[in-house]
Scaffold this motif. Sequence first.
Motif, PDB file in Angstrom:
ATOM      1  N   ALA A   1       2.735 -13.891 -18.874  1.00  0.00           N
ATOM      2  CA  ALA A   1       1.622 -14.593 -19.255  1.00  0.00           C
ATOM      3  C   ALA A   1       0.405 -13.881 -19.653  1.00  0.00           C
TER       4      ALA A   1
ATOM      5  N   ASP B   1       6.003 -18.792  -6.215  1.00  0.00           N
ATOM      6  CA  ASP B   1       4.961 -17.709  -6.791  1.00  0.00           C
ATOM      7  C   ASP B   1       3.714 -17.947  -5.929  1.00  0.00           C
TER       8      ASP B   1
ATOM      9  N   VAL C   1       3.045 -19.981 -15.828  1.00  0.00           N
ATOM     10  CA  VAL C   1       3.745 -20.855 -15.410  1.00  0.00           C
ATOM     11  C   VAL C   1       4.199 -20.691 -14.034  1.00  0.00           C
ATOM     12  N   TRP C   2       3.577 -21.123 -13.082  1.00  0.00           N
ATOM     13  CA  TRP C   2       3.763 -20.613 -11.523  1.00  0.00           C
ATOM     14  C   TRP C   2       4.709 -21.484 -10.974  1.00  0.00           C
ATOM     15  N   SER C   3       5.534 -21.071 -10.124  1.00  0.00           N
ATOM     16  CA  SER C   3       6.585 -21.894  -9.266  1.00  0.00           C
ATOM     17  C   SER C   3       6.089 -22.064  -7.721  1.00  0.00           C
TER      18      SER C   3
ATOM     19  N   TRP D   1       8.980 -12.555 -15.062  1.00  0.00           N
ATOM     20  CA  TRP D   1       9.065 -13.765 -16.260  1.00  0.00           C
ATOM     21  C   TRP D   1       9.680 -13.140 -17.556  1.00  0.00           C
TER      22      TRP D   1
ATOM     23  N   VAL E   1       0.971 -25.104 -10.287  1.00  0.00           N
ATOM     24  CA  VAL E   1       2.271 -25.263 -10.103  1.00  0.00           C
ATOM     25  C   VAL E   1       2.977 -26.144 -10.763  1.00  0.00           C
ATOM     26  N   ARG E   2       3.818 -25.676 -11.767  1.00  0.00           N
ATOM     27  CA  ARG E   2       4.605 -26.855 -12.768  1.00  0.00           C
ATOM     28  C   ARG E   2       5.669 -25.985 -13.315  1.00  0.00           C
ATOM     29  N   GLY E   3       6.130 -25.134 -12.804  1.00  0.00           N
ATOM     30  CA  GLY E   3       7.402 -24.329 -13.074  1.00  0.00           C
ATOM     31  C   GLY E   3       8.414 -24.279 -11.942  1.00  0.00           C
ATOM     32  N   ALA E   4       9.668 -23.967 -12.150  1.00  0.00           N
ATOM     33  CA  ALA E   4      10.471 -23.930 -11.223  1.00  0.00           C
ATOM     34  C   ALA E   4      11.381 -22.466 -11.541  1.00  0.00           C
ATOM     35  N   ASP E   5      11.979 -22.188 -10.205  1.00  0.00           N
ATOM     36  CA  ASP E   5      12.684 -20.643 -10.293  1.00  0.00           C
ATOM     37  C   ASP E   5      14.087 -21.080 -10.470  1.00  0.00           C
ATOM     38  N   SER E   6      14.938 -20.189 -10.944  1.00  0.00           N
ATOM     39  CA  SER E   6      16.299 -20.046 -10.885  1.00  0.00           C
ATOM     40  C   SER E   6      16.602 -20.110  -9.295  1.00  0.00           C
TER      41      SER E   6
END
Length: 673
Positions: A405, A417, A412-414, A401, A247-252
């Motif tokens: 991926a 997710d 890039v999971w949030s 996305w 988990v290293r992403g961020a959603d709007s």
Amino acid sequence: MRADAEQLDIADVTANWVNAEVLRGDIELRIKALADLADTPLFFGRLDYLHSLDEEGESGHRFYIGRRHVHDADGDPMVIDWRAPVSQPFYRATKQDPQDVGLRRRFGYDGGELTAYEDEHLSDPAEAERSSALLQREIERPRVGPMRDIVATIQPEQDEIVRAPLAGSLCVQGAPGTGKTAVGLHRVAYLLYAYRERLARSGTLVIGPNRSFLRYIEQVLPALGELEVRQTTVDELVTAGLRDVQVRGADSPAAALVKGDARMAEVLRRAIRSHVRVPDEGGESLVVVRGSRRWRVPAYELAQLVRELLARDMRYGAAREALPQRIAHAVLVRMERAGEAPDDRVQNAVARNAAVKAAVKEIWPQVDPVKLVLRLLSDADFLAGQAAGLLGEEEQKAILWDRPARGVKSAVWSPADAVLIDEARDLVERTGSLGHVVLDEAQDLSPMQYRAVGRRCSTGSVTILGDIAQGTTPWATPSWAVALGHLGKPEAVVEELTQGFRVPRTVIAYASRLLPAIAPGLAEATSIRDSPGAFEVRRAAPGARAEAAVAACREALAHEGSTGLIAADADLPALGEALTAAGLAHLAPGEETSAGARLTLVPASLAKGLEYDYVVLVEPAAVVAGEPDRRTGLRRLYVALTRAVSGLTVVHAEDLPAELTGCAPRAGERPAG
């Protein structure tokens, strides 16, 4: 007691070395639990009962109350655990209801040294009702370092929540400073005392909003003798065991809102069940060879078996395991009709038959929850098919996305997710349930996060702690009834704490100006603090906001205790540079246990749940503007305004939000310089 545990000889008391190691580990844990805490007194109260509680006459009518049970060399009790039934009147007895208590004594300490005591003669009508000076002093003691326990100052309404039975679920709506977090932690300690064997088997879990918060509360349960309670965040909870998911992403905000919506549970359910292929009733029969005989199961019968399993709405994995047994039973029926007498061993052998296994693989293939969510977020056509009638086109676009991926590891999971993956895992295989879960700052969870927590206590109970007015996420729950429904605990009892013990009267009154805009249905909190607290609103000259904040921090540091400088996240770097230039050492959130500096630089987004003796709040308008919408921003401001224990200074160069200035100015407000 510790020496007795250390001297135990277990050389010849176990049957084998494995048992010996287990017993040795238990003894080491016992020795660790009996460690002295130099600044933590073993007893803080005394109860003198009017009548004896035993059959021996006068003995046993006086009890010292403390954090844990203490006995002498003969095993006779010297201090009674605060959780024991005989200790309950220490918290609940009043002159109107003395509960057979003649005298209640409170002890005051300075560190580990006994410095004072005070008595209440509950059975003496001549003695006037009065508030406890020691209780007041303890409440107003400076906050330095991590959260302390409140075992000596638990109030009657708090004690009722702490001692509520394990079987029932509780939701505690608590205004700032009402002690809801401490109540939840002490409830864990009480439940482990009253139901230790049951919870030792099923487990207990404390869930907080972030790691800074967990570091802040981590010493409370150990101080009460409970060392083995696991503490985690929702994000850590749902990612446990997901080795390939980073988990290293961020959603709007728009994407997070849709992914957190309860409708996603049905989307995932459809996506998983879409893998089931119901056989064509006019297709080929399944042929099972047993010795010299061939047994045929027509395609229409296979289809009927599959539809029956789908209608039962079983978990995908459980249904997949049941299908070969259902097929094998159909074969056994044919064997019996042919005059054979097959038993369970034959049925199991048929279920493992290569033809049956091939049919199950084709009809009910295995599903990887991670790959399923990956496909759902990457394949627009697949998402559209599963979300039809549930999500609109714009909502589907929001969660797809931009760059699909290539695989699980490269995705890039949030955090949202990971919650979807957790839901998918439960649809395939049941999530294990704990005996009790404490969920703090619960107002900020999304419906899907509530479902994730609810799965962990589906056969147990839960204590939910929060404040609707402090909901600062776009998906913050509108009511506890909605939240409890998503948790799967609609029957939970909702208790409201409105009497504050931490926030000074003037500060909570100022912050409460925001309630009509952020939570119009909630009652305004009150405070029992005798000291009104220091409160000031300072207008800084344009361009001199940082200098005014530094000056306010210097003034706060002249007092005993901790100081928190809270500001919008975007303003922190400049404020940090100003503090460094002024020679003021400061800590980052989560470093409160470090030695040295008493000043902590706190982003508004992480202030929830923390407390400081003095707070300097910089630019309320910027705190509000830092959130996606105004209501969320005002709630974030409400949180920041209510972190102070002894004093609050608001520094601003921009105009204050209209919600704060809509009332007549109150005492203590003045422009600076």
